[in-house]
Design a protein around this motif. Sequence first.
Motif, PDB file in Angstrom:
ATOM      1  N   VAL A 152       0.360  -0.873  -0.057  1.00  0.00           N
ATOM      2  CA  VAL A 152      -0.077   0.017   0.243  1.00  0.00           C
ATOM      3  C   VAL A 152       0.807   1.570   0.106  1.00  0.00           C
ATOM      4  N   PHE A 153       0.487   2.259  -0.776  1.00  0.00           N
ATOM      5  CA  PHE A 153       1.482   3.218  -0.991  1.00  0.00           C
ATOM      6  C   PHE A 153       0.624   4.446  -0.519  1.00  0.00           C
ATOM      7  N   GLY A 154      -0.615   4.570   0.025  1.00  0.00           N
ATOM      8  CA  GLY A 154      -1.906   4.928   1.298  1.00  0.00           C
ATOM      9  C   GLY A 154      -2.802   5.395   0.753  1.00  0.00           C
ATOM     10  N   TYR A 155      -3.504   6.570   1.118  1.00  0.00           N
ATOM     11  CA  TYR A 155      -4.666   6.627   2.078  1.00  0.00           C
ATOM     12  C   TYR A 155      -5.289   8.254   1.286  1.00  0.00           C
ATOM     13  N   ALA A 156      -6.767   7.461   0.747  1.00  0.00           N
ATOM     14  CA  ALA A 156      -7.719   9.264   0.571  1.00  0.00           C
ATOM     15  C   ALA A 156      -8.969   9.210   1.003  1.00  0.00           C
ATOM     16  N   CYS A 157      -9.369   9.787   0.883  1.00  0.00           N
ATOM     17  CA  CYS A 157     -11.452  10.019   0.469  1.00  0.00           C
ATOM     18  C   CYS A 157     -11.489   9.812  -0.284  1.00  0.00           C
ATOM     19  N   PHE A 158     -12.872   8.784  -0.416  1.00  0.00           N
ATOM     20  CA  PHE A 158     -13.334   9.270  -1.269  1.00  0.00           C
ATOM     21  C   PHE A 158     -14.994   9.141  -1.491  1.00  0.00           C
ATOM     22  N   ASN A 159     -15.604   9.569  -2.151  1.00  0.00           N
ATOM     23  CA  ASN A 159     -17.109   9.692  -1.450  1.00  0.00           C
ATOM     24  C   ASN A 159     -18.007   8.456  -3.120  1.00  0.00           C
ATOM     25  N   ASP A 160     -18.127   7.466  -2.897  1.00  0.00           N
ATOM     26  CA  ASP A 160     -18.976   6.689  -3.532  1.00  0.00           C
ATOM     27  C   ASP A 160     -20.883   7.181  -4.051  1.00  0.00           C
ATOM     28  N   MET A 161     -20.888   8.285  -4.989  1.00  0.00           N
ATOM     29  CA  MET A 161     -22.042   8.982  -5.344  1.00  0.00           C
ATOM     30  C   MET A 161     -22.795   7.672  -5.790  1.00  0.00           C
ATOM     31  N   SER A 162     -23.830   7.362  -5.195  1.00  0.00           N
ATOM     32  CA  SER A 162     -24.645   6.342  -5.527  1.00  0.00           C
ATOM     33  C   SER A 162     -25.725   6.707  -6.512  1.00  0.00           C
TER      34      SER A 162
END
Length: 287
Positions: A152-162
């Motif tokens: 794993v390189f890193g982490y981020a925020c995600f919004n899985d708009m549905s």
Amino acid sequence: MKFTTYLRQGAPRLAVVDGGDLIDLNDADAQVPADMRAALRAGADLQAAGRRAIQAGKRQALDGTKLAPLVPEPGKIICLGLNYYDHAKEGGREKPDYPWFFFRAASSLVAHGEAGWLPRVSSRFDYEAELAVVIGTAVPRHTTQADALGHVFGYACFNDMSVRDYQKRTPQWTIGKNFDRTGGFGPVLVTADELAPGATGLRIQSRLNGQVMQDANTDDMIFSVAETIALLAEVLTLEPGDVIVMGTPAGVGQARTPPVWMKAGDTIEIDIERVGLLSNPIANEAA
């Protein structure tokens, strides 16, 4: 260390973030590819490049800079459904025995600060706060949980708009998860060494027009980052720049009484402790 992807003359560029500034890595060192996925695939030591750029590179203010999706063209975007205990329960389901995997396409991504599109064909537009995992080195088939996090390189925020009515038109959720400009991704990546293994113990929230809608902790995930990577490695090779989106906690709009749907003029924020704040206004789909 933090990284971002910004736009210069319409093209995405990889930069390291230092305080309120960003420094373009390719400008600081021409040997570093200008694209995050390309840099990871080339095996570039981005943390070393970032340290050099912070010391000697040309700075510009992050605030006000137009960003791109963090990894603009991932090879794969693999998402998990029902990966928080409370979200599975609010959806009327028990803990899944195996992750509910589905794929997103790169064409669905939208950058921090850019408008998520309310589709013309639906008003059932929902939010989902999620943790995104960016793979840094290839994950060989049958990699174990013990070795998984090392990739794993890193982490981020995600919004899985549905788009919920389209999601429910088929037993597989893919069609409701791939409308253009519905996958918020950014604004920064935090390298894995800055967080607890597997990004555990982090508060995760969504806020719609300032009102908290989801409030949980990454400890509540059913399948951890390490277990998810190991399960995927039973099937396929994860490559540098691939993205895994780790599911959402309870509080989504469709589970509320009455349901809460995002509409044009709203602002949706995803806030993950020590990772970042992703914000997208909502607008009607462009003509």
